[in-house]
Design an enzyme around this catalytic site. Structure first.
Site, PDB file in Angstrom:
ATOM      1  N   THR A 148       0.881  -1.035  -0.025  1.00  0.00           N
ATOM      2  CA  THR A 148       0.037   0.054   0.059  1.00  0.00           C
ATOM      3  C   THR A 148       0.861   1.225  -0.009  1.00  0.00           C
ATOM      4  OG1 THR A 148      -1.490   1.386   1.409  1.00  0.00           O
ATOM      5  CG2 THR A 148      -0.002  -0.488   2.494  1.00  0.00           C
ATOM      6  N   ASP A 149       0.212   2.239  -0.317  1.00  0.00           N
ATOM      7  CA  ASP A 149       0.990   3.770  -0.315  1.00  0.00           C
ATOM      8  C   ASP A 149       0.980   4.078   1.088  1.00  0.00           C
ATOM      9  OD1 ASP A 149      -1.668   4.396  -0.217  1.00  0.00           O
ATOM     10  OD2 ASP A 149      -1.792   5.859  -1.580  1.00  0.00           O
ATOM     11  N   GLU A 150       0.262   3.684   2.102  1.00  0.00           N
ATOM     12  CA  GLU A 150       0.246   4.031   3.397  1.00  0.00           C
ATOM     13  C   GLU A 150       1.741   3.826   4.024  1.00  0.00           C
ATOM     14  OE1 GLU A 150      -3.111   3.234   5.814  1.00  0.00           O
ATOM     15  OE2 GLU A 150      -4.425   2.922   3.833  1.00  0.00           O
ATOM     16  N   TYR A 173      -1.716  -0.660  11.003  1.00  0.00           N
ATOM     17  CA  TYR A 173      -1.809  -1.229   9.543  1.00  0.00           C
ATOM     18  C   TYR A 173      -0.613  -1.104   8.868  1.00  0.00           C
ATOM     19  CZ  TYR A 173      -3.392  -1.836   4.650  1.00  0.00           C
ATOM     20  OH  TYR A 173      -3.324  -2.136   3.478  1.00  0.00           O
ATOM     21  N   LYS A 177       2.273  -3.506   7.165  1.00  0.00           N
ATOM     22  CA  LYS A 177       2.580  -3.638   5.828  1.00  0.00           C
ATOM     23  C   LYS A 177       4.151  -3.386   5.380  1.00  0.00           C
ATOM     24  CE  LYS A 177       0.093  -4.610   2.815  1.00  0.00           C
ATOM     25  NZ  LYS A 177      -0.273  -5.955   2.291  1.00  0.00           N
TER      26      LYS A 177
HETATM   27  P1  NAD Z   1      -9.644  -7.534   2.309  1.00  0.00           P
HETATM   28  O1  NAD Z   1      -9.563  -7.495   3.666  1.00  0.00           O
HETATM   29  O2  NAD Z   1     -10.718  -7.271   1.557  1.00  0.00           O
HETATM   30  O3  NAD Z   1      -9.027  -9.053   1.989  1.00  0.00           O
HETATM   31  C1  NAD Z   1      -7.920  -9.720   2.556  1.00  0.00           C
HETATM   32  C2  NAD Z   1      -8.040 -11.195   2.606  1.00  0.00           C
HETATM   33  O4  NAD Z   1      -7.039 -11.781   3.086  1.00  0.00           O
HETATM   34  C3  NAD Z   1      -9.239 -11.579   3.306  1.00  0.00           C
HETATM   35  O5  NAD Z   1      -9.907 -12.767   2.497  1.00  0.00           O
HETATM   36  C4  NAD Z   1      -8.505 -12.524   4.693  1.00  0.00           C
HETATM   37  O6  NAD Z   1      -9.335 -13.480   4.912  1.00  0.00           O
HETATM   38  C5  NAD Z   1      -7.304 -12.859   4.097  1.00  0.00           C
HETATM   39  N1  NAD Z   1      -6.148 -12.942   5.096  1.00  0.00           N
HETATM   40  C6  NAD Z   1      -5.878 -12.142   5.945  1.00  0.00           C
HETATM   41  N2  NAD Z   1      -5.037 -12.610   6.909  1.00  0.00           N
HETATM   42  C7  NAD Z   1      -4.864 -13.797   6.347  1.00  0.00           C
HETATM   43  C8  NAD Z   1      -3.997 -14.853   6.959  1.00  0.00           C
HETATM   44  N3  NAD Z   1      -3.275 -14.753   8.005  1.00  0.00           N
HETATM   45  N4  NAD Z   1      -4.002 -16.114   6.039  1.00  0.00           N
HETATM   46  C9  NAD Z   1      -4.709 -16.218   5.006  1.00  0.00           C
HETATM   47  N5  NAD Z   1      -5.571 -15.307   4.673  1.00  0.00           N
HETATM   48  C10 NAD Z   1      -5.741 -14.031   5.373  1.00  0.00           C
HETATM   49  O7  NAD Z   1      -8.405  -6.874   1.852  1.00  0.00           O
HETATM   50  P2  NAD Z   1      -8.200  -5.939   0.266  1.00  0.00           P
HETATM   51  O8  NAD Z   1      -8.698  -4.561   0.342  1.00  0.00           O
HETATM   52  O9  NAD Z   1      -8.581  -7.099  -0.604  1.00  0.00           O
HETATM   53  O10 NAD Z   1      -6.507  -5.728   0.175  1.00  0.00           O
HETATM   54  C11 NAD Z   1      -5.778  -7.088  -0.272  1.00  0.00           C
HETATM   55  C12 NAD Z   1      -4.553  -6.403  -0.253  1.00  0.00           C
HETATM   56  O11 NAD Z   1      -4.004  -5.363  -1.024  1.00  0.00           O
HETATM   57  C13 NAD Z   1      -3.844  -6.133   1.343  1.00  0.00           C
HETATM   58  O12 NAD Z   1      -2.773  -6.854   1.186  1.00  0.00           O
HETATM   59  C14 NAD Z   1      -3.757  -4.642   1.302  1.00  0.00           C
HETATM   60  O13 NAD Z   1      -2.659  -4.430   2.360  1.00  0.00           O
HETATM   61  C15 NAD Z   1      -3.421  -4.421  -0.146  1.00  0.00           C
HETATM   62  N6  NAD Z   1      -4.008  -3.004  -0.429  1.00  0.00           N
HETATM   63  C16 NAD Z   1      -5.323  -2.784  -0.257  1.00  0.00           C
HETATM   64  C17 NAD Z   1      -5.758  -1.456  -0.751  1.00  0.00           C
HETATM   65  C18 NAD Z   1      -7.283  -1.159  -0.506  1.00  0.00           C
HETATM   66  O14 NAD Z   1      -7.537   0.055  -0.780  1.00  0.00           O
HETATM   67  N7  NAD Z   1      -8.078  -2.031  -0.323  1.00  0.00           N
HETATM   68  C19 NAD Z   1      -4.835  -0.407  -1.290  1.00  0.00           C
HETATM   69  C20 NAD Z   1      -3.535  -0.906  -1.542  1.00  0.00           C
HETATM   70  C21 NAD Z   1      -3.081  -2.092  -1.152  1.00  0.00           C
END
Ligand code: NAD
Length: 366
Positions: A148-150, A173, A177
């Site tokens: 993430t950009d965070e 968070y 990350k």
């Molecule tokens: P989300 O919370 O919708 O989904 C995450 C999934 O990961 C869930 O289904 C969860 O059950 C699974 N998970 C979490 N911990 C786990 C573990 N220990 N073992 C197995 N599965 C596990 O999240 P998202 O929004 O889809 O984000 C996905 C990725 O993208 C993350 O790594 C997040 O940091 C990154 N990201 C998200 C955003 C955003 O705006 N949502 C932006 C940039 C990066």
């Protein structure tokens, strides 16, 4: 049909594929490639497979056996190693993570476990897998770590994050990350594991669990309930439609330079206030309620340590890999609002399953 993948990639492991962005990646792989997708997910509170199930139904026999769910918590090293052996991947997209900043304020330990220790266990299992591959498969294997950009902290009114910006995470968070990004880079430099990384801005779109800003605002507005706006509403995020993020992920996964990170952003900078008002005025047209939906907006206490502004300079990914977002903020938001209006039953189902009813979290009580 193979529209974007080299033929050499046949088995793809996606972690977190039951979540919002991981689900979009899995659906795209099923629709537009003929790889077999192994989906490691612990099936946590934010997980749901309805979108993938719908895609499987739409594609019917074309996708027979091409999605295999491996319900595994990455915190468990033996189960993680076994799942990696079963998947035997050519390519890994690592998205599994606890992802909600507000939850990380209330319960940071879960973020340390899943995002840091879980990534460590995955790295160990992948290193063992990669080292045991025949040379030809070893040379084309890669891990794409999705971040993430965070991790870059908070910007003032000017400037944008780029690949050379120093890490300065400020929430539990983003700290978790950032730590996982460092572990991934360390496995590349120390053990030679072939990795690429992306740092993306805020995503929005269909199938996002209704605890994040955009689905919360849509659902509160449709229900005629107060729409919470944190603090002065002037915190700025660079919003990207999830399908544009998937485009970027698949490009970097297949064509990114090893050991390199790529910043992904939609040049869609908007303050939270602007986002909330955009949703309200769209709903005024689609579902008039006598008075403007914006009358429902109420200011609530700000998130502790709320980063002021994020913005991305996407020059590297656009220049080197020719990536551009295909959706403007207005188009992506219009599609998202309509999608949630058509999927209120799904929202109710996942909220009930998770026990989360839309209440405020992340205020550092107790
Ligand atoms: P989300 O919370 O919708 O989904 C995450 C999934 O990961 C869930 O289904 C969860 O059950 C699974 N998970 C979490 N911990 C786990 C573990 N220990 N073992 C197995 N599965 C596990 O999240 P998202 O929004 O889809 O984000 C996905 C990725 O993208 C993350 O790594 C997040 O940091 C990154 N990201 C998200 C955003 C955003 O705006 N949502 C932006 C940039 C990066």
């Amino acid at each position: 049909m193979r529209t974007m993948f080299p033929d050499s990639i046949q088995r793809v492991l996606v972690t977190g594929g039951a979540g919002f962005i991981g689900g979009a990646v899995v659906r795209r792989l099923l629709r537009e490639t003929d790889v077999v997708v192994f989906n490691i997910d612990k099936l946590g509170y934010a997980s749901d497979l309805s979108g993938i199930d719908q895609t499987l139904t739409d594609l019917r026999q074309e996708v027979q056996g091409r999605h295999q769910l491996l319900q595994v918590d990455l915190v468990d090293p033996a189960a993680t190693a076994a799942a990696v052996r079963q998947a035997d991947p050519d390519l890994v997209l690592h998205l599994a993570a606890e992802s909600h900043v507000d939850r990380s304020i209330d319960g940071p330990e879960a973020f340390l476990h899943s995002n840091v220790i879980g990534t460590f266990h995955l790295l160990q299992a992948l290193r063992q897998h990669w080292e045991s591959l025949p040379l030809e498969r070893q040379q084309r294997f890669r891990l794409h770590h999705i971040s993430t950009d965070e991790v870059f902290g908070s910007l003032g009114p000017n400037g944008r994050f780029s690949e050379t910006t120093s890490y300065d995470p400020r929430s539990p968070y983003s700290a978790s990350k950032a730590a996982s990004d460092h572990f991934v880079q360390a496995w590349h430099h120390t053990y030679g594991l072939p990795v690429v990384l992306t740092n993306c801005s805020n995503n929005y779109g269909p199938w996002q669990f209704p605890e994040k800003l955009i689905p919360v605002v849509i659902l509160k507005a449709l229900a005629g309930e107060p729409i919470p706006l944190y603090g002065d509403g002037c915190n700025v995020r660079d919003w990207l439609f999830v399908e544009d993020h998937v485009d970027a992920l698949l490009l970097v996964a297949t064509h990114g330079e090893l050991g390199r990170n790529y910043c992904v952003g939609g040049s869609g900078e908007r303050s939270n206030k602007e986002v909330v008002h955009a949703i309200c005025s769209q709903l005024d047209g689609l579902r008039p309620q006598g008075e403007p939906h914006s009358n429902l907006i109420v200011s609530v206490a700000d998130r502790p340590g709320h980063d002021r502004r994020y913005a991305i300079d996407p020059s590297r990914i656009s220049g080197e890999l020719n990536w551009q977002p295909r959706h403007s903020f207005e188009d992506g938001m219009a599609a998202t609002v309509c999608w949630y209006m058509d999927h209120l039953d799904w929202c109710e189902k996942v909220q009930q399953q998770s026990g989360y009813g839309g209440e405020r979290i992340g205020l550092r009580r107790g």
